[in-house]
Each structure stands twice: as C-alpha cells, then as structure tokens.
Write an enzyme that holds these catalytic residues in place. Structure first.
Site, PDB file in Angstrom:
ATOM      1  N   HIS A  31       0.831  -1.199   0.000  1.00 24.85           N
ATOM      2  CA  HIS A  31       0.000   0.000   0.000  1.00 24.85           C
ATOM      3  C   HIS A  31       0.868   1.253   0.000  1.00 24.85           C
ATOM      4  O   HIS A  31       1.922   1.300   0.648  1.00 24.85           O
ATOM      5  CB  HIS A  31      -0.919   0.017   1.223  1.00 24.85           C
ATOM      6  N   PRO A  32       0.438   2.289  -0.695  1.00 27.24           N
ATOM      7  CA  PRO A  32       1.218   3.531  -0.751  1.00 27.24           C
ATOM      8  C   PRO A  32       0.985   4.387   0.500  1.00 27.24           C
ATOM      9  O   PRO A  32       0.006   4.215   1.216  1.00 27.24           O
ATOM     10  CB  PRO A  32       0.651   4.228  -1.983  1.00 27.24           C
TER      11      PRO A  32
END
Length: 476
Positions: free
Chosen positions: A375-376
């Site tokens: 996930h960013p």
C-alpha cells in the site's frame, strides 16, 4: 484436470434487502391460488404403473399396493374430479378470484368438462407433468421424454402449450430440464423464497416463481398437519396478515396457497377456504393474480441478469484479472479465493470479501506484512508522481488528499516517515467517507500504539478497503 470445488446451493438469495416487486396498483401483497388437478394422473395399474397411489388422500400413511388396484384410494381421487373440483370452481368464480391450475397432462385428458370450465373462468392451466408420480429416480433422458409428452398432451387438450411448469414430486434435474426445454415463462419447483427469482440453468436464465407446502391443504393428509378447517383458516390468515403488514412497511412479497380438489374440495375444508377468501376480499392493496401474471410482471420489472459471469462461475484467469487488485498488488489472494468452495453466496461483495479475507487471514505474518507494504503512503510521493493504482487514486481523492495545502502535505509527510520508521509498514486506513481531519486524528492516535496492536489494526483496515472496493463492482 478438474476445477476448484463449487457449491451449487444458493444460501444468500436476495439477502437483507430484497428488491421491490412493484406489484400493480402498489399492492402490499401478491396473492396466488393454485388448484392441483391430479385426479386421473396418479399411480394406478390402469395407467401402466406398478402399484396403487399412496400420496395425499384421506388414508394418512397409506402404502403402495404392488400389482393391485386400491378401490378406496381410487374413489377418493375420483371424488376430487367429480365433486371437489366443482365446489372449488363455484367458490373462486363467485369471488371472481383468478386461479392457476397445476394440471397433470394425463388427468386433464381424462377430464374434458373440467378443462372447459377452467378455460371459461379464465384460469391459467400450467403443467404438472405427464403423471402424478415420483420422478426422483428417473434418468434425465426418461424424465425429458415425459416432459415433452406432457407438453404435447397439454397442448392438444387445452389448445396451447403450458407456460408454467411444476412437477412437484421432482428430481434434482427437473428444473434444469424445464429450463433447457426453453418454452416456460416460469418454473415453480422451488420453495426457496417469497419472491420470484432468476436462476442460471445451463446457457440461460430461468425465472423461478416459488411455490409453498405450508399454506397448502396437503397438510390435511400428512402427520402433524391440519386437523380442522379452523386450523387451515388460522394458518392462512396469519400468513396473509404477516405478509400484508410487511408489504405495508415497504417489503412486499408473494403468498401462494396450494389446494387439491380431493382435499380442499371437501365441504368442511371448503368452508374454511370461503372464510379466507372473504377475509382477503375485505382488504385493499392485494393483487390476486395467476402465476403467469406474476411471472410476466417480474420479467418486465426485474429482467433477467446480463451475461456477465458471476464470480463463482468465472475461470481462474478472468477471476484473478477482475479481483486481483482488491488487495493492493496482491493477486495471490484472489488466486487463493478462487480455489475455495465458492457458490452463489459468494457472488456478492460481502460473500466474496469473506472468501478473500479467509485467504488473507490464513497467510503467515510475512505474507500479510507484504500486503501492508504494497500500500502507498497517504498523500505521499507516489501520489504526487501519479503512480498510484486507479483504486488508490480514487480513494485518496475522495478524502481530498489530492488537494492539500503545503502545510497539510508537510504534516502528512512527517507523519508517514515517523509511522513507517516506528512500525516498518505504511499507515493504512480506509479513507472512504472520512475527512482529512479525521484521517489526521487517526494518524496521531494510532502512531502511539504498540506494534502488535497496530499491525492488527492495519490488517483490519486492509480488509475494510477490500470490502469497499468490492462493493464498487459487485452488488450486495
């Protein structure tokens, strides 16, 4: 090579929020009466059967007599044709309430006067099969042949092919055979719901208009059934009142009442039926309809689904292609879910989410950590460089993270760095429906947790994000 296990039964149906049937006139309830016309189509040596009939008569617990005719049984069935039918016919025509007849083809061909009366009254005559016998042990090709024979005889006797089908004493293949025949507007061999529904059968969708065995006079002929007309009336009234109230509250349904000439046609039972018809007539917002009318209304109001495959029916490649991004950059979760025992209950967002989270939860700590690290950062460098997935881009934009002030962006950058250094994975939160202020508040609160608690929280947020993503592409 065989594919993964698939569970064919549908335990989900319409779920907590059934569709509004939009019954004509805004009716709170669609009420449907069936008269089963079986007399002359039952098991009998005269009909080429091996034994006498033993089902649904005044002789509760009767057994077949192999190689013998059963005088008492035969005359009870004859009563249904000779007397019971006409009593029911007078009753329903007096109240001007339409009826669907489930007509056994060989019974109809032996009762021309009754068929004429049905047609003059405008009743629907659906098919109740070739004979009133048990089909559970039939080979598919033999059952198909008898279905075709039933349609042929029905068409000759009534002048038109049947548009509805109900075997009753059916086999596991009956519904599929009726759907494959291709000419039925509805099939009634189901007790699974209180509304019509579409069922996939081979290459086509078949409309099912479910029937009932509880609001049914057959319980006069079964153990622990109705003993008196008062019990029958009370059960019908309670069913009607419950469904009528639910319809008035915004959840309209369908009520079926099953009748038999040799059972409800008896005077003491017909009196109870009369009381119920009189009770129904005293209510507005009730649509008393034939089953074919309900089927046509449903098909027009809620047409058959499109041809897009359901998740439980997809091939591996298309399944992973469509759902591989639900867990960020982790298609292995979709691959694992594909291998589970999926069924109709998993063709919804909630159902498929359950299958996918099972795979995620069963993974080891390192695998789950990899999902978290896929996930960013929120409002991080990837977002600035427009390198987020389409899902992440839309989610962050929904919370206004694509339109931060310089001060807000600096605060997110500092928190991201501190959080990642503390826990070894990025801060993850399901941002849909949240404001920037709420996200920052959660950031500040969670950054003070111990790693075990925060890892669990991050995993829970991952699952929440997956559910929201599924809800965007699948109905619930």
């Amino acid at each position: 090579m065989t594919g993964p296990a698939r569970y064919p039964r549908d335990m989900h149906g319409y779920g907590a929020n059934p569709p509004d049937p939009q019954w004509p006139g805004g009716a709170h309830l669609a009420l449907q009466f069936v008269i089963n016309y079986e007399e002359g189509g039952e098991n009998n040596l005269l009909h080429g059967d091996a034994a006498s009939e033993a089902f649904l008569s005044e002789v509760v617990g009767a057994q077949p007599w192999p190689g013998q005719r059963h005088w008492n049984m035969e005359t009870m069935y004859e009563y249904g044709a000779r007397a019971g039918f006409w009593r029911l016919h007078r009753l329903f025509t007096e109240f001007a309430m339409p009826v669907t007849v489930y007509g056994v083809a060989t019974a109809l061909e032996r009762s021309p006067a009754q068929v004429a009366a049905m047609q003059e009254a405008g009743w629907e005559i659906a098919s109740h099969g070739l004979k009133w016998i048990e089909y559970k042990d039939y080979a598919p090709e033999d059952e198909r042949a008898e279905m075709r024979a039933a349609i042929r005889i029905h068409s000759e006797v009534t002048g038109a092919r049947p548009l509805g089908w109900y075997t009753g004493r059916c086999s596991m293949q009956t519904v599929g055979l009726a759907a494959d025949e291709g000419g039925f507007a509805y099939v009634a061999d189901s007790y699974a719901d209180e509304l019509p529904y579409w069922q996939r059968a081979g290459e086509r969708w078949q409309l099912i208009v479910p029937y009932t065995l509880d609001a049914n006079d057959m319980r006069f002929a079964t153990p622990q059934g109705f003993n008196s007309g008062d019990q029958f009336y009370a059960y019908l009234k309670d069913t009607f009142d419950t469904l009528y109230a639910e319809g008035a509250a915004g959840h309209p349904k369908m009520m079926s009442v099953g009748l038999h000439c040799r059972l409800a046609g008896r005077p003491g039972r017909a009196a109870a039926l009369r009381r119920f018809l009189d009770y129904v007539a005293g209510h507005e917002k009730v649509w008393v309809a034939r089953r074919i009318d309900i089927a046509r209304h449903w098909a027009e109001t809620h047409p058959a689904p499109g041809e897009d495959p359901r998740p439980s029916q997809m091939g591996r490649a298309s399944f992973v292609d469509r759902f591989g991004g639900i867990f960020e950059h982790s298609p292995w979760i979709a691959e694992g879910a594909f291998g589970l025992e999926l069924g109709p209950a998993h063709d919804t967002a909630t159902g498929l989410h359950n299958a996918m989270t099972r795979v995620f939860r069963a993974a080891n700590g390192e695998q789950r950590l990899n999902v978290l690290n896929a996930h960013p950062d929120l409002a991080g460098k990837l977002a600035a460089a427009k390198r987020l997935t389409a899902e992440s881009t839309a989610e962050q934009a929904s919370a206004g993270l694509d339109a931060l002030t310089d001060e807000e962006r600096d605060r997110f950058t500092a928190l991201n760095a501190r959080y990642t250094q503390t826990f070894g994975f990025p801060f993850i939160i399901a941002v849909k429906g949240l404001t920037k202020e709420q996200i920052l508040e959660a950031f500040e609160r969670r950054i003070g947790q111990d790693r075990e608690a925060e890892f669990a929280e991050a995993c829970a947020q991952i699952e929440r994000i997956a559910l929201l993503r599924l809800r965007d592409i699948l109905p619930d």
